[in-house]
Structure formats: structure tokens, C-alpha cells
Design a protein around this motif. Sequence first.
Motif, PDB file in Angstrom:
ATOM      1  N   UNK A   5       1.649   8.174  -5.841  1.00 63.48           N
ATOM      2  CA  UNK A   5       2.387   7.351  -6.801  1.00 63.48           C
ATOM      3  C   UNK A   5       2.301   5.852  -6.476  1.00 63.48           C
ATOM      4  N   UNK A   6       1.632   5.505  -5.353  1.00 58.80           N
ATOM      5  CA  UNK A   6       1.547   4.099  -4.941  1.00 58.80           C
ATOM      6  C   UNK A   6       0.164   3.536  -5.240  1.00 58.80           C
ATOM      7  N   UNK A   7       0.172   2.334  -5.779  1.00 60.82           N
ATOM      8  CA  UNK A   7      -1.080   1.617  -6.061  1.00 60.82           C
ATOM      9  C   UNK A   7      -0.958   0.195  -5.519  1.00 60.82           C
ATOM     10  N   UNK A   8      -1.927  -0.243  -4.676  1.00 60.96           N
ATOM     11  CA  UNK A   8      -1.907  -1.592  -4.098  1.00 60.96           C
ATOM     12  C   UNK A   8      -3.038  -2.405  -4.714  1.00 60.96           C
ATOM     13  N   UNK A  12       0.277  -7.131  -4.819  1.00 57.48           N
ATOM     14  CA  UNK A  12       1.219  -6.324  -5.624  1.00 57.48           C
ATOM     15  C   UNK A  12       1.069  -4.850  -5.266  1.00 57.48           C
ATOM     16  N   UNK A  13       2.169  -4.192  -5.038  1.00 54.02           N
ATOM     17  CA  UNK A  13       2.187  -2.742  -4.845  1.00 54.02           C
ATOM     18  C   UNK A  13       2.977  -2.119  -5.994  1.00 54.02           C
ATOM     19  N   UNK A  14       2.388  -1.139  -6.642  1.00 56.78           N
ATOM     20  CA  UNK A  14       3.002  -0.501  -7.814  1.00 56.78           C
ATOM     21  C   UNK A  14       3.361   0.934  -7.475  1.00 56.78           C
ATOM     22  N   UNK A  15       4.594   1.312  -7.839  1.00 55.85           N
ATOM     23  CA  UNK A  15       5.069   2.688  -7.630  1.00 55.85           C
ATOM     24  C   UNK A  15       5.204   3.346  -8.999  1.00 55.85           C
ATOM     25  N   UNK A  26       9.223  -1.281   2.714  1.00 60.73           N
ATOM     26  CA  UNK A  26       7.841  -1.728   2.543  1.00 60.73           C
ATOM     27  C   UNK A  26       7.744  -3.172   3.059  1.00 60.73           C
ATOM     28  N   UNK A  27       6.743  -3.418   3.912  1.00 60.43           N
ATOM     29  CA  UNK A  27       6.580  -4.726   4.564  1.00 60.43           C
ATOM     30  C   UNK A  27       5.290  -5.380   4.073  1.00 60.43           C
ATOM     31  N   UNK A  42      13.132  -2.835   0.508  1.00 62.13           N
ATOM     32  CA  UNK A  42      13.557  -1.446   0.668  1.00 62.13           C
ATOM     33  C   UNK A  42      13.560  -0.766  -0.705  1.00 62.13           C
ATOM     34  N   UNK A  43      12.868   0.334  -0.763  1.00 61.42           N
ATOM     35  CA  UNK A  43      12.828   1.140  -2.002  1.00 61.42           C
ATOM     36  C   UNK A  43      13.692   2.399  -1.805  1.00 61.42           C
TER      37      UNK A  43
END
Length: 350
Positions: A5-8, A12-15, A26-27, A42-43
Amino acid sequence: LNSPSLTVAGSVITVSSAYVSDRGMYVCTATSSCGSGRASSILEVEPREIPTIEMYPSDLQTVTKGESVLFQCRYMSGIPTPIISWARSDGRPMPPNAELLSGGVLRMNSVTGAEAGSFRCRAENAAGSVESMATLRIQELPRIRMEPEGSVTLMVGSPLVIKCIVSGDPIPRISWKKMGTSLTQLSTNSATLEFASLTKEDEGTYSCVASNAAGQMEDRLQVIVEENEEYLQQGSYPQDRQSPQPAHRYPQEPENRYPPEPENRYPPKPENRYPPEPYNPYQTESPENIPNTPSIPVVEHEVNTRVGMNVDLTCMNIGSMPVNTKTVWSRADGNPIARRHKKADGILHI
């Protein structure tokens, strides 16, 4: 970052369609020739689960008019906690006696028949919704009425038609019994009993029983068949019907209730119900004072019902009985009859 479900993409990081496993810190780290910098985020992913439900005690229930019923639509899973609602499946308003209780319970008290139909239970939360159907069937105890009612007295040779008028849901089945010196099951299911010409053997109490899935009800008619004057007098005044001598049911003198010797109904013979000489019941009492005790046949009659149902047991005398005859109810096992059961006019209300 190997979650599907994660795209970098660069900075930008997309969930997409986050899973509970995607929650965490997430850092992001930025570096240059002058050094590096770091930031975090924090997610928090709250769990989500579409509800699942079941209907208790059953999704189809059948009750009798006047009874109460409940359906419970209880959720088996679902995050967050689902909200339960009820509605008629055809869009009509809910019955006025319907109550929506906690725990997804739909209760209806003292149903009248208008409540019958299908009801929709809906469980909904943030993850989605689900529905289930419940069906209520309402049946009615048989209602029964006989024509003529109560008791009827007719002469030998007279016609007689007995009607058994019934109603109920589902439509009741009809059966007939005759109670005379013994209990006889009649081999007809018709709503009418017809006698073209009554005989003395037709005398007795006729019972019509109406049965359906809700239970059974019974009504009775006592039929008394009187023998005509010519038959009773066995040739006395067969032609002269205007004889000044009054007609009696038994050949005897008008002023005496019992026929004289030798036709005395209580002859002092050893096999007679009264003991022989020297004991003679007539030595202590005159015939006028000896009570005329009728012979009462014992007829057993079985009534089947369900726990919680009401039953009326009727005790009717068969044939001609003295006017002061009384009906007394008791249990065959000797135990007292419970006080909640009522006795009135030969009827035991249970």
C-alpha cells in the motif's frame, strides 16, 4: 517500506488502502554537502472491519395471535461497533406494538395478525454495512360453533342436521366423535352431520373437534331421542289417540312412578343389585322416599394441547337426567385441581 500500500516518489510517500500493519513512524532524511536533516511523521491506522450478523433464535418464527415474539439481530464482528436498525422489508411503518431494544432486539407483544411479514435488519459501521431478513408468521387458534347449540330433543324418526362452523389460520381440520355408553370416532371430516331418520341408537353427545397448527378447539351437542307414543305403549291405544287415559313413557298406572309387581324394576332376586331377603330395602323406606339414582356411564375423552395453551373441558350428561344433577370435577390421580383453573356450569377452564 515493502508494504503493497506504500508508494515512494522522490520526497513524497503515498499510502493507498492502508492496512493496520502500515501504522507507525515514518522518517524522512535529507542530506547535502553541508550536512543532513531529519523529520518524522506518525501514521495511525485504525482497524476497520465490515460487520457480520446472525439472527436469533431463527430467521423464521411462527406464533399464535395474542402471543409475543422477538428477533435479535446480533453482530458477530465489525470494527468499529456496528449500529443496528430494523425496518419492514416492504417499506411500511413498523407495527405500533414493535419495540427496538438494546442488543439489536426487535420485540412485538400481543400480536394481532397485522404484524405478519418480513423485517430487515441492517448493521452498519465505517467499514460498510450488511443486511439480514427475518420473517414472522402469525396463526390463529380454531374458533368453533355448532348449530344447533347445547342440547336438542327430538322424536324417533325425525331428521337432524348438525353443522360445525369453524374458522382459524391455517384452515382447521374437522373430526367428529360420539359419546354415548362408549367413545366412538366417526369416519367423516365433513362440516355437517345429517340424520334422515333418528333412532334411539343415535342418542348421545356429538363432539366436533377443529385442529390446526395453533392447537385445537372442541364444541359439543347433546342429542336426546324420545320414543314415540305408539312404540312406548306397545299397542296400548294404538288407534284411539284421543283416549282420556294420559300417555306415559313407561306402561304403568298414572299415579305410580314405578310399575307394580311383577314388573317391579327392583325384584328381590339374588342376582339383583339389591340383596335378597331377609334384608329388604323397602321395609325401612317407602317407595316414594327411595331416590331414583341414574346409571351414569363413564366415558373417557382425550384432549391434546401444548404447554401454555388454554383448554376448556366440558362435562355433559347423556340422556335424560334429573334436574338436580350436579357436575363435580376432580383429578383421577387424587391430587387437588389448581386454584388458577376455574369451574363453572360443567366447564373446567384450564
